[in-house]
Design a protein around this motif. Structure first.
Motif, PDB file in Angstrom:
ATOM      1  N   VAL A   1     -32.944 -31.046 -84.946  1.00  0.00           N
ATOM      2  CA  VAL A   1     -33.972 -31.329 -84.083  1.00  0.00           C
ATOM      3  C   VAL A   1     -33.578 -30.661 -82.696  1.00  0.00           C
ATOM      4  O   VAL A   1     -32.571 -30.963 -82.180  1.00  0.00           O
ATOM      5  CB  VAL A   1     -34.494 -32.730 -84.150  1.00  0.00           C
ATOM      6  N   GLU A   2     -34.614 -29.858 -81.940  1.00  0.00           N
ATOM      7  CA  GLU A   2     -34.129 -29.237 -81.045  1.00  0.00           C
ATOM      8  C   GLU A   2     -34.323 -30.401 -79.930  1.00  0.00           C
ATOM      9  O   GLU A   2     -35.163 -31.431 -79.702  1.00  0.00           O
ATOM     10  CB  GLU A   2     -35.193 -28.051 -80.465  1.00  0.00           C
ATOM     11  N   ARG A   3     -33.502 -30.148 -78.827  1.00  0.00           N
ATOM     12  CA  ARG A   3     -33.284 -31.474 -77.564  1.00  0.00           C
ATOM     13  C   ARG A   3     -34.758 -31.724 -77.109  1.00  0.00           C
ATOM     14  O   ARG A   3     -35.005 -32.919 -76.736  1.00  0.00           O
ATOM     15  CB  ARG A   3     -32.746 -30.660 -76.778  1.00  0.00           C
ATOM     16  N   LYS A   4     -35.754 -30.515 -76.785  1.00  0.00           N
ATOM     17  CA  LYS A   4     -37.130 -30.898 -76.081  1.00  0.00           C
ATOM     18  C   LYS A   4     -37.703 -32.011 -76.968  1.00  0.00           C
ATOM     19  O   LYS A   4     -38.298 -32.729 -76.417  1.00  0.00           O
ATOM     20  CB  LYS A   4     -37.875 -29.724 -75.789  1.00  0.00           C
ATOM     21  N   TRP A   5     -37.652 -31.837 -78.481  1.00  0.00           N
ATOM     22  CA  TRP A   5     -38.393 -32.681 -79.214  1.00  0.00           C
ATOM     23  C   TRP A   5     -37.882 -34.199 -79.256  1.00  0.00           C
ATOM     24  O   TRP A   5     -38.437 -35.164 -79.317  1.00  0.00           O
ATOM     25  CB  TRP A   5     -38.503 -32.257 -80.570  1.00  0.00           C
ATOM     26  N   LYS A   6     -36.451 -34.210 -78.987  1.00  0.00           N
ATOM     27  CA  LYS A   6     -35.813 -35.385 -78.889  1.00  0.00           C
ATOM     28  C   LYS A   6     -36.172 -36.136 -77.697  1.00  0.00           C
ATOM     29  O   LYS A   6     -36.349 -37.398 -77.654  1.00  0.00           O
ATOM     30  CB  LYS A   6     -34.273 -35.072 -79.003  1.00  0.00           C
ATOM     31  N   LEU A   7     -36.119 -35.427 -76.549  1.00  0.00           N
ATOM     32  CA  LEU A   7     -36.611 -35.904 -75.289  1.00  0.00           C
ATOM     33  C   LEU A   7     -37.934 -36.437 -75.457  1.00  0.00           C
ATOM     34  O   LEU A   7     -38.093 -37.611 -74.617  1.00  0.00           O
ATOM     35  CB  LEU A   7     -36.558 -34.655 -74.217  1.00  0.00           C
ATOM     36  N   THR A   8     -38.978 -35.681 -76.138  1.00  0.00           N
ATOM     37  CA  THR A   8     -40.194 -36.209 -76.194  1.00  0.00           C
ATOM     38  C   THR A   8     -40.141 -37.663 -76.840  1.00  0.00           C
ATOM     39  O   THR A   8     -41.044 -38.417 -76.294  1.00  0.00           O
ATOM     40  CB  THR A   8     -40.987 -35.256 -76.983  1.00  0.00           C
TER      41      THR A   8
ATOM     42  N   ASN B   1     -43.191 -14.987 -70.168  1.00  0.00           N
ATOM     43  CA  ASN B   1     -42.891 -15.637 -71.449  1.00  0.00           C
ATOM     44  C   ASN B   1     -41.962 -15.613 -72.388  1.00  0.00           C
ATOM     45  O   ASN B   1     -41.425 -16.423 -72.743  1.00  0.00           O
ATOM     46  CB  ASN B   1     -44.402 -15.235 -72.402  1.00  0.00           C
ATOM     47  N   GLU B   2     -41.357 -14.214 -72.340  1.00  0.00           N
ATOM     48  CA  GLU B   2     -40.064 -14.030 -72.999  1.00  0.00           C
ATOM     49  C   GLU B   2     -38.671 -14.644 -72.326  1.00  0.00           C
ATOM     50  O   GLU B   2     -38.134 -15.365 -72.976  1.00  0.00           O
ATOM     51  CB  GLU B   2     -39.813 -12.618 -73.373  1.00  0.00           C
ATOM     52  N   SER B   3     -38.917 -14.668 -70.910  1.00  0.00           N
ATOM     53  CA  SER B   3     -37.923 -15.607 -70.292  1.00  0.00           C
ATOM     54  C   SER B   3     -38.100 -16.961 -70.400  1.00  0.00           C
ATOM     55  O   SER B   3     -37.095 -17.551 -70.516  1.00  0.00           O
ATOM     56  CB  SER B   3     -38.413 -15.094 -68.695  1.00  0.00           C
ATOM     57  N   ALA B   4     -39.233 -17.372 -70.462  1.00  0.00           N
ATOM     58  CA  ALA B   4     -39.504 -19.046 -70.470  1.00  0.00           C
ATOM     59  C   ALA B   4     -38.967 -19.420 -71.784  1.00  0.00           C
ATOM     60  O   ALA B   4     -38.364 -20.558 -72.074  1.00  0.00           O
ATOM     61  CB  ALA B   4     -40.890 -19.259 -70.638  1.00  0.00           C
ATOM     62  N   LEU B   5     -38.988 -18.433 -72.992  1.00  0.00           N
ATOM     63  CA  LEU B   5     -38.508 -18.784 -74.324  1.00  0.00           C
ATOM     64  C   LEU B   5     -37.180 -18.839 -74.329  1.00  0.00           C
ATOM     65  O   LEU B   5     -36.358 -19.532 -74.938  1.00  0.00           O
ATOM     66  CB  LEU B   5     -39.265 -17.795 -75.389  1.00  0.00           C
ATOM     67  N   LEU B   6     -36.455 -17.797 -73.751  1.00  0.00           N
ATOM     68  CA  LEU B   6     -35.133 -17.640 -73.632  1.00  0.00           C
ATOM     69  C   LEU B   6     -34.208 -18.914 -72.959  1.00  0.00           C
ATOM     70  O   LEU B   6     -33.355 -19.666 -73.551  1.00  0.00           O
ATOM     71  CB  LEU B   6     -34.634 -16.462 -72.867  1.00  0.00           C
TER      72      LEU B   6
ATOM     73  N   LYS C   1     -34.854 -22.074 -75.095  1.00  0.00           N
ATOM     74  CA  LYS C   1     -33.931 -22.050 -76.402  1.00  0.00           C
ATOM     75  C   LYS C   1     -32.441 -22.375 -76.030  1.00  0.00           C
ATOM     76  O   LYS C   1     -31.517 -22.895 -76.959  1.00  0.00           O
ATOM     77  CB  LYS C   1     -33.989 -20.513 -77.087  1.00  0.00           C
ATOM     78  N   ASP C   2     -32.224 -21.957 -74.696  1.00  0.00           N
ATOM     79  CA  ASP C   2     -30.784 -22.269 -74.543  1.00  0.00           C
ATOM     80  C   ASP C   2     -30.456 -23.515 -73.597  1.00  0.00           C
ATOM     81  O   ASP C   2     -29.455 -23.789 -72.873  1.00  0.00           O
ATOM     82  CB  ASP C   2     -30.004 -20.912 -73.637  1.00  0.00           C
ATOM     83  N   PHE C   3     -31.738 -24.282 -73.655  1.00  0.00           N
ATOM     84  CA  PHE C   3     -31.420 -25.800 -73.018  1.00  0.00           C
ATOM     85  C   PHE C   3     -31.164 -25.564 -71.506  1.00  0.00           C
ATOM     86  O   PHE C   3     -30.438 -26.679 -70.780  1.00  0.00           O
ATOM     87  CB  PHE C   3     -30.449 -26.479 -73.693  1.00  0.00           C
ATOM     88  N   ARG C   4     -31.892 -24.618 -70.851  1.00  0.00           N
ATOM     89  CA  ARG C   4     -31.540 -24.561 -69.446  1.00  0.00           C
ATOM     90  C   ARG C   4     -33.116 -24.798 -68.767  1.00  0.00           C
ATOM     91  O   ARG C   4     -34.158 -25.137 -69.463  1.00  0.00           O
ATOM     92  CB  ARG C   4     -31.503 -22.983 -69.298  1.00  0.00           C
ATOM     93  N   MET C   5     -33.153 -24.844 -67.409  1.00  0.00           N
ATOM     94  CA  MET C   5     -34.301 -25.298 -66.905  1.00  0.00           C
ATOM     95  C   MET C   5     -34.590 -24.499 -65.726  1.00  0.00           C
ATOM     96  O   MET C   5     -33.794 -24.276 -64.846  1.00  0.00           O
ATOM     97  CB  MET C   5     -34.353 -26.642 -66.546  1.00  0.00           C
ATOM     98  N   ILE C   6     -35.989 -24.230 -65.399  1.00  0.00           N
ATOM     99  CA  ILE C   6     -36.390 -23.635 -63.993  1.00  0.00           C
ATOM    100  C   ILE C   6     -36.421 -24.790 -63.081  1.00  0.00           C
ATOM    101  O   ILE C   6     -36.976 -25.715 -63.005  1.00  0.00           O
ATOM    102  CB  ILE C   6     -37.752 -23.227 -64.273  1.00  0.00           C
ATOM    103  N   SER C   7     -35.772 -24.589 -61.876  1.00  0.00           N
ATOM    104  CA  SER C   7     -35.742 -25.398 -60.580  1.00  0.00           C
ATOM    105  C   SER C   7     -36.550 -24.921 -59.400  1.00  0.00           C
ATOM    106  O   SER C   7     -36.602 -25.774 -58.463  1.00  0.00           O
ATOM    107  CB  SER C   7     -34.176 -25.839 -60.468  1.00  0.00           C
ATOM    108  N   SER C   8     -36.626 -23.505 -59.559  1.00  0.00           N
ATOM    109  CA  SER C   8     -37.275 -23.098 -58.293  1.00  0.00           C
ATOM    110  C   SER C   8     -38.140 -21.694 -58.759  1.00  0.00           C
ATOM    111  O   SER C   8     -37.603 -21.058 -59.596  1.00  0.00           O
ATOM    112  CB  SER C   8     -36.457 -22.806 -57.144  1.00  0.00           C
ATOM    113  N   VAL C   9     -39.377 -21.379 -57.749  1.00  0.00           N
ATOM    114  CA  VAL C   9     -40.184 -20.298 -58.416  1.00  0.00           C
ATOM    115  C   VAL C   9     -40.572 -19.738 -57.185  1.00  0.00           C
ATOM    116  O   VAL C   9     -40.861 -20.567 -56.140  1.00  0.00           O
ATOM    117  CB  VAL C   9     -41.302 -20.651 -59.276  1.00  0.00           C
ATOM    118  N   LYS C  10     -40.651 -18.338 -56.850  1.00  0.00           N
ATOM    119  CA  LYS C  10     -40.816 -17.677 -55.599  1.00  0.00           C
ATOM    120  C   LYS C  10     -41.833 -16.599 -56.156  1.00  0.00           C
ATOM    121  O   LYS C  10     -41.457 -15.786 -56.924  1.00  0.00           O
ATOM    122  CB  LYS C  10     -40.081 -17.379 -54.934  1.00  0.00           C
TER     123      LYS C  10
END
Length: 418
Positions: free
Chosen positions: A101-108, A296-301, A304-313
Motif C-alpha cells: 500500500v502506498e504511503r499516502k493511503w496509509k496516511l489517509t 501534472n507530470e512533476s506532481a506525479l513524480l 511517487k517518490d514520497f516527496r512534498m512541495i514546500s514552496s511555490v512561486k
C-alpha cells in the motif's frame, strides 16, 4: 480470470524473519530486513520492493512474514488499477490483508482512524459534561450552552486555512494573479503557511478569511497586494510516520527526471539550488497544454517518490512567458498530510488565473512598415501606377504619374497586395 487486486503467487517471494527488538525503530528496521533479504533472496537489490506482516512475538523479537516483489512487476499491476496505490491481496494467503500500500493511503487511513478515535472521545466527554450541566440550575445551563456555542464557531473559523479556498475565490470573480508565492514552514514546533500575491479584479471581501488591505485601480479594475501568515497547527510527533519503504530514488536521479519533464515540454530552465531542492523555469503562455503537462507530470513524480512541495512561486512576465518555481522536500513524512493545502495539480487546475491575455505578445508592424503602407495606399487612390523596381530584400520603388503629369516615387515593402 485473475483479479486486478490480487498478485499471483508466482510474482512474489515469501520469507520469515525474526527481527530483534533493538532493530524495530527508525532506519535500523529497514537496514536489518534488507541485509537479511540480501542473504536469502537470490538477486535482491534496489529493483525490489518489500512489505511485511507481524506473525507473532517471541523472546528474541518479532517474527514477521516478509513479501518481496520486483518493482517493475508491481508497476504493471498498478497500471491495471483504477485507483493505484491501494495495495493488493496475495494469492493463496490465509489472512486477508493488503500489501504494498502506498504511503499516502496509509496516511489517509491513520488520519481517518485518529479522527474517529478523537470524535468518539469527544462524544463521550461531551456526554459526561452534559450530565454535569444538567445538574445545575436552568439559567446557568443556558449561559454555559451559549458560551460553548460561541467557542465552537470561533474554533471552526480558525480551522479554515486561507490557501484552501484562495484559488476558487479568485476564480469566482474572474480575477487574475500576476504574482503568487506560497510556502509551508515550521517555527518553534508550530506550522505556518505564508501566502503573498498581487491580484487584479479582486476585492478584499471576495477572499475567505481575509479583510482589510489597500486597493488601487487600473483601468477601472481593483488591484491589491496581499500577505497572509497563518498558523495551521502544532508539531505532533505521534503523527510522524517512520517510512518502511525502500523505494526512494537517489536525489541525482530524481533531479534528472524532473529536468527531463521540464525540458521535453519546451520550458527553459533558469536555476536550481539545494537544500531544499528548488528549481525555476520559464514557459510560453502560448502553449498552456505544455504547462499543464509539466505541472501534472512533476506532481506525479514527486508523489511517487514520497516527496512534498514546500514552496511555490509563479509570475507572468511582461512578454508571453510565465515563471514557475517550487521547492521540494526530500521526506514527505516530515509534513503531516492534513496540513498540506496546495500542490502542483491545483496550480494546473487554476492555471488560467496566472495568465493575463493582454500580456501575450502580438506581432506589431514597425513604424516604417505603417508609413510605407499608408503612403502606398494614399498614392494608389490618387495617382496611376506606371512601373516598379523590385529588390531581393522584399523592398520596391514604385512609380506613379500624378494628375499634373509629374512622376512620383514611393519606396515600399513588398506585400501580396502590392
Amino acid at each position: 480470470m485473475q483479479k486486478s487486486n490480487v498478485i499471483k503467487k508466482t510474482d512474489f517471494e515469501k520469507y520469515e524473519l525474526v527481527i530483534p527488538f533493538i532493530s524495530l525503530t527508525g532506519k535500523k528496521y529497514n537496514h536489518f530486513i534488507c541485509s537479511e533479504l540480501e542473504k536469502r533472496h537470490p538477486c535482491f537489490s534496489d529493483e525490489f520492493a518489500f512489505d511485511s506482516f507481524v506473525k507473532k512475538v517471541t523472546r528474541k523479537g518479532l517474527t514477521e512474514e516478509v513479501y518481496v516483489m520486483n518493482k517493475y512487476k508491481l508497476a504493471e499491476y498498478e497500471s491495471r488499477r483504477t485507483f493505484p496505490g491501494l495495495g493488493f491481496y496475495l494469492e493463496n494467503l490465509k489472512h486477508r490483508r493488503r500489501f504494498f500500500v502506498e504511503r499516502k493511503w496509509k496516511l489517509t487511513f491513520w488520519t481517518f482512524f485518529f479522527c474517529l478515535c478523537l470524535g468518539l472521545s469527544g462524544a463521550i466527554a461531551g456526554k459526561i459534561k452534559g450530565q454535569k450541566i444538567a445538574e445545575k440550575t436552568e439559567n446557568d445551563s443556558l449561559i454555559s450552552l451559549s458560551d460553548s456555542s460561541e467557542g465552537e464557531i470561533k474554533e471552526k473559523e480558525m480551522l479554515t486555512p486561507f490557501s484552501k479556498t484562495f484559488f476558487s475565490d479568485v476564480n469566482q470573480v474572474d480575477g487574475k494573479i500576476s504574482r503568487y508565492e506560497w510556502r509551508l514552514e515550521e517555527k518553534k514546533g508550530n506550522w505556518f503557511e505564508t501566502v503573498t500575491a498581487s491580484l487584479k479584479g479582486v476585492f478584499p471581501e471576495n477572499l475567505s478569511g481575509y479583510s482589510g488591505g489597500a486597493v488601487s485601480y487600473s483601468n477601472g479594475l481593483p488591484v491589491m497586494e496581499i500577505s497572509v501568515v497563518e498558523k495551521i497547527g502544532g508539531h505532533d510527533s505521534e503523527n510522524q510516520i517512520v517510512s518502511i519503504n525502500n523505494d526512494k530514488m537517489p536525489n541525482a536521479d530524481f533531479n534528472q527526471l524532473l529536468r527531463k519533464i521540464i525540458s521535453e515540454n519546451e520550458a527553459v530552465l533558469l536555476n536550481e539550488k539545494a537544500p531544499p531542492y528548488h528549481i525555476e523555469f520559464l514557459c510560453s503562455t502560448q502553449k498552456e497544454n505544455l504547462i499543464h503537462r509539466i505541472l501534472n507530470e512533476s506532481a506525479l513524480l514527486i508523489s511517487k517518490d514520497f516527496r512534498m512541495i514546500s514552496s511555490v512561486k509563479i509570475q507572468q512576465t511582461e512578454e508571453d512567458k510565465i515563471l514557475i518555481g517550487f521547492s521540494i522536500e526530500e521526506d514527505s513524512s516530515l509534513f503531516p498530510a492534513d496540513m498540506v493545502y496546495i500542490n502542483l495539480n491545483s496550480i494546473s487546475e487554476y492555471l488560467k488565473l496566472f495568465i493575463e491575455e493582454s500580456k501575450k505578445t502580438v506581432p506589431l508592424q514597425t513604424k516604417q512598415e505603417k508609413e510605407n503602407e499608408f503612403s502606398y495606399k494614399e498614392q494608389k487612390e490618387k495617382d496611376k501606377k506606371i512601373g516598379e523596381i523590385r529588390r531581393p530584400d522584399n523592398t520596391a520603388s514604385l512609380f506613379f504619374k500624378t494628375e499634373e503629369g509629374k512622376i512620383k516615387t514611393v519606396n515600399a515593402i513588398l506585400k501580396e497586395d502590392l
